[in-house]
Design a protein around this motif. Structure first.
Motif, PDB file in Angstrom:
ATOM      1  N   ASN A   1      72.885  74.965  23.042  1.00  0.00           N
ATOM      2  CA  ASN A   1      71.895  75.404  24.038  1.00  0.00           C
ATOM      3  C   ASN A   1      71.789  74.413  25.196  1.00  0.00           C
ATOM      4  N   HIS A   2      72.244  73.166  24.962  1.00  0.00           N
ATOM      5  CA  HIS A   2      72.409  72.187  26.044  1.00  0.00           C
ATOM      6  C   HIS A   2      73.905  71.992  26.227  1.00  0.00           C
ATOM      7  N   PRO A   3      74.336  71.593  27.423  1.00  0.00           N
ATOM      8  CA  PRO A   3      75.766  71.281  27.593  1.00  0.00           C
ATOM      9  C   PRO A   3      76.174  70.217  26.579  1.00  0.00           C
ATOM     10  N   LYS A   4      77.384  70.381  26.014  1.00  0.00           N
ATOM     11  CA  LYS A   4      77.823  69.425  24.998  1.00  0.00           C
ATOM     12  C   LYS A   4      78.194  68.089  25.654  1.00  0.00           C
ATOM     13  N   ARG A   5      77.527  67.020  25.224  1.00  0.00           N
ATOM     14  CA  ARG A   5      77.864  65.681  25.705  1.00  0.00           C
ATOM     15  C   ARG A   5      78.514  64.949  24.546  1.00  0.00           C
ATOM     16  N   ASP A   6      79.672  64.351  24.826  1.00  0.00           N
ATOM     17  CA  ASP A   6      80.442  63.722  23.739  1.00  0.00           C
ATOM     18  C   ASP A   6      79.641  62.654  22.994  1.00  0.00           C
ATOM     19  N   TYR A   7      78.889  61.835  23.758  1.00  0.00           N
ATOM     20  CA  TYR A   7      78.182  60.759  23.055  1.00  0.00           C
ATOM     21  C   TYR A   7      77.125  61.330  22.096  1.00  0.00           C
ATOM     22  N   GLN A   8      76.466  62.426  22.510  1.00  0.00           N
ATOM     23  CA  GLN A   8      75.454  63.018  21.619  1.00  0.00           C
ATOM     24  C   GLN A   8      76.129  63.609  20.382  1.00  0.00           C
ATOM     25  N   TYR A   9      77.229  64.315  20.618  1.00  0.00           N
ATOM     26  CA  TYR A   9      77.954  64.935  19.499  1.00  0.00           C
ATOM     27  C   TYR A   9      78.424  63.858  18.511  1.00  0.00           C
TER      28      TYR A   9
ATOM     29  N   LEU B   1      69.626  54.126  22.323  1.00  0.00           N
ATOM     30  CA  LEU B   1      70.188  54.792  23.499  1.00  0.00           C
ATOM     31  C   LEU B   1      69.184  54.604  24.631  1.00  0.00           C
ATOM     32  N   PRO B   2      69.655  54.286  25.862  1.00  0.00           N
ATOM     33  CA  PRO B   2      68.692  54.126  26.955  1.00  0.00           C
ATOM     34  C   PRO B   2      67.835  55.377  27.130  1.00  0.00           C
ATOM     35  N   THR B   3      66.670  55.169  27.668  1.00  0.00           N
ATOM     36  CA  THR B   3      65.700  56.254  27.787  1.00  0.00           C
ATOM     37  C   THR B   3      66.228  57.416  28.643  1.00  0.00           C
ATOM     38  N   GLY B   4      65.859  58.615  28.274  1.00  0.00           N
ATOM     39  CA  GLY B   4      66.201  59.804  29.053  1.00  0.00           C
ATOM     40  C   GLY B   4      67.575  60.377  28.774  1.00  0.00           C
ATOM     41  N   LEU B   5      68.278  59.863  27.768  1.00  0.00           N
ATOM     42  CA  LEU B   5      69.632  60.364  27.508  1.00  0.00           C
ATOM     43  C   LEU B   5      69.690  61.301  26.298  1.00  0.00           C
ATOM     44  N   GLY B   6      68.525  61.745  25.872  1.00  0.00           N
ATOM     45  CA  GLY B   6      68.515  62.813  24.879  1.00  0.00           C
ATOM     46  C   GLY B   6      68.513  62.381  23.425  1.00  0.00           C
ATOM     47  N   LYS B   7      67.738  61.326  23.121  1.00  0.00           N
ATOM     48  CA  LYS B   7      67.588  60.955  21.707  1.00  0.00           C
ATOM     49  C   LYS B   7      66.886  62.063  20.934  1.00  0.00           C
ATOM     50  N   THR B   8      65.942  62.727  21.608  1.00  0.00           N
ATOM     51  CA  THR B   8      65.186  63.783  20.915  1.00  0.00           C
ATOM     52  C   THR B   8      66.099  64.939  20.541  1.00  0.00           C
ATOM     53  N   PHE B   9      67.047  65.240  21.407  1.00  0.00           N
ATOM     54  CA  PHE B   9      68.002  66.309  21.077  1.00  0.00           C
ATOM     55  C   PHE B   9      68.840  65.902  19.863  1.00  0.00           C
ATOM     56  N   ILE B  10      69.304  64.664  19.871  1.00  0.00           N
ATOM     57  CA  ILE B  10      70.091  64.158  18.735  1.00  0.00           C
ATOM     58  C   ILE B  10      69.269  64.281  17.446  1.00  0.00           C
TER      59      ILE B  10
ATOM     60  N   SER C   1      65.485  54.456  19.045  1.00  0.00           N
ATOM     61  CA  SER C   1      64.853  53.459  19.910  1.00  0.00           C
ATOM     62  C   SER C   1      65.606  53.334  21.226  1.00  0.00           C
ATOM     63  N   ALA C   2      64.847  53.099  22.305  1.00  0.00           N
ATOM     64  CA  ALA C   2      65.501  52.782  23.576  1.00  0.00           C
ATOM     65  C   ALA C   2      65.660  51.273  23.688  1.00  0.00           C
ATOM     66  N   THR C   3      64.833  50.533  22.957  1.00  0.00           N
ATOM     67  CA  THR C   3      64.834  49.071  23.055  1.00  0.00           C
ATOM     68  C   THR C   3      64.815  48.473  21.651  1.00  0.00           C
TER      69      THR C   3
HETATM   70  N1  ATP Z   1      73.110  67.620  26.449  1.00  0.00           N
HETATM   71  C1  ATP Z   1      72.131  67.705  27.356  1.00  0.00           C
HETATM   72  N2  ATP Z   1      72.347  68.350  28.517  1.00  0.00           N
HETATM   73  C2  ATP Z   1      71.376  68.461  29.441  1.00  0.00           C
HETATM   74  N3  ATP Z   1      70.132  67.955  29.302  1.00  0.00           N
HETATM   75  C3  ATP Z   1      69.859  67.285  28.178  1.00  0.00           C
HETATM   76  C4  ATP Z   1      70.829  67.119  27.144  1.00  0.00           C
HETATM   77  N4  ATP Z   1      70.253  66.410  26.143  1.00  0.00           N
HETATM   78  C5  ATP Z   1      68.995  66.158  26.528  1.00  0.00           C
HETATM   79  N5  ATP Z   1      68.741  66.675  27.739  1.00  0.00           N
HETATM   80  C6  ATP Z   1      67.492  66.598  28.506  1.00  0.00           C
HETATM   81  O1  ATP Z   1      67.312  65.264  28.939  1.00  0.00           O
HETATM   82  C7  ATP Z   1      65.915  64.971  29.028  1.00  0.00           C
HETATM   83  C8  ATP Z   1      65.618  63.666  28.327  1.00  0.00           C
HETATM   84  O2  ATP Z   1      65.846  63.835  26.938  1.00  0.00           O
HETATM   85  P1  ATP Z   1      64.972  63.066  25.851  1.00  0.00           P
HETATM   86  O3  ATP Z   1      63.522  63.129  26.189  1.00  0.00           O
HETATM   87  O4  ATP Z   1      65.415  63.555  24.539  1.00  0.00           O
HETATM   88  O5  ATP Z   1      65.474  61.602  26.073  1.00  0.00           O
HETATM   89  P2  ATP Z   1      65.110  60.378  25.197  1.00  0.00           P
HETATM   90  O6  ATP Z   1      66.354  59.576  25.066  1.00  0.00           O
HETATM   91  O7  ATP Z   1      64.456  60.821  23.938  1.00  0.00           O
HETATM   92  O8  ATP Z   1      64.088  59.645  26.090  1.00  0.00           O
HETATM   93  P3  ATP Z   1      62.919  58.649  25.645  1.00  0.00           P
HETATM   94  O9  ATP Z   1      63.576  57.327  25.401  1.00  0.00           O
HETATM   95  O10 ATP Z   1      62.034  58.645  26.863  1.00  0.00           O
HETATM   96  O11 ATP Z   1      62.259  59.220  24.429  1.00  0.00           O
HETATM   97  C9  ATP Z   1      65.183  66.162  28.434  1.00  0.00           C
HETATM   98  O12 ATP Z   1      64.675  66.944  29.483  1.00  0.00           O
HETATM   99  C10 ATP Z   1      66.262  66.908  27.675  1.00  0.00           C
HETATM  100  O13 ATP Z   1      65.993  68.287  27.625  1.00  0.00           O
END
Ligand code: ATP
Length: 217
Positions: A18-26, A41-50, A175-177
């Motif tokens: 449902n999100h574009p596949k990113r190799d590092y997340q996969y 992983l630095p903040t905003g790179l999708g830890k929650t998706f992982i 964790s981001a830090t």
């Molecule tokens: N593969 C992806 N493609 C596009 N957008 C993505 C992908 N994975 C995550 N995102 C989007 O990136 C944004 C940041 O993701 P997320 O909040 O999970 O980051 P995080 O690493 O958990 O940040 P934090 O450290 O602030 O908790 C969200 O809006 C999320 O929907």
């Protein structure tokens, strides 16, 4: 172990697109499914998706198991439950945010009927100690802001309690830090019984294209 895996579901793991596949997340998901892992992983790179993808897999594999996501504060818990709903595809009807304000009779009903729980570690340790949450049911513990897992903090208490009563559960720590010094990371690793680390920073090759995109947008 009290819980059995669903034999059919356990033959495979799934990765939602449902999100574009990113190799590092996969790669992080694939490497973290079968070991107690710290994902830094630095903040905003999708830890929650992982986290959501790993939760979805345990949810499928263990139809009677409980998945618990703990975050240090109530606002963070509320934020993460929303984020997970948007990412991981677990039905909302199976999830609940369990705050300390919910009376114990109701909590018991939730622990019986729901499958994915979002809460603070303090609330979780209370429910474990009172037996409201059956320690044998827990299959996956996701720990947000895992760098707080030091000394007497509730994260460490939760994992100590679980390890003593039911070591058959998986930990995913986010964790981001993770800590400036190796000793700080080691404390988190020890407290949460981590056996595998996935660590990236702004210079990591597999993140570059996404960090660049983020800066220029
Ligand atoms: N593969 C992806 N493609 C596009 N957008 C993505 C992908 N994975 C995550 N995102 C989007 O990136 C944004 C940041 O993701 P997320 O909040 O999970 O980051 P995080 O690493 O958990 O940040 P934090 O450290 O602030 O908790 C969200 O809006 C999320 O929907």
């Amino acid at each position: 172990m009290k819980l059995q895996a669903d034999a059919e579901a356990a033959q495979e793991w799934i990765y939602p697109l449902n999100h574009p596949k990113r190799d590092y997340q996969y790669n992080i998901v694939r490497n973290s499914l079968f070991e107690n892992s710290l994902v830094a992983l630095p903040t905003g790179l999708g830890k929650t998706f992982i986290a959501g993808v790993i939760m979805l897999n345990y949810y499928r594999w263990f139809p009677e198991g409980k998945v618990v996501f703990v975050a240090p504060t109530k606002p963070l818990v509320a934020q993460q439950i929303e984020a997970c709903h948007h990412t991981c595809g677990i039905p909302r009807s199976d999830t609940v945010e369990l705050t300390g304000h919910i009376p114990s009779s109701k909590r018991e009903v939730h622990w019986r009927n729901k499958r994915v729980f979002f809460m603070t570690p303090q609330t979780l340790i209370n429910d474990l100690r009172t037996g409201t949450c059956d320690v044998m049911d827990l299959v996956l513990l996701v720990v947000d802001e895992a760098h707080r897992a030091t000394g007497g903090y509730a994260y460490s208490e939760v994992v100590r309690f679980l390890m003593a009563k039911n070591p058959h559960f998986r930990v995913l720590a986010l964790s981001a830090t993770p800590g400036g010094k190796p000793e700080a990371v080691q404390t988190v690793v020890d407290s949460l019984h981590i056996s595998h680390i996935e660590i990236r920073n702004e210079d990591s090759l597999d993140l570059r294209q996404y960090i660049h995109k983020k800066k220029s947008s």
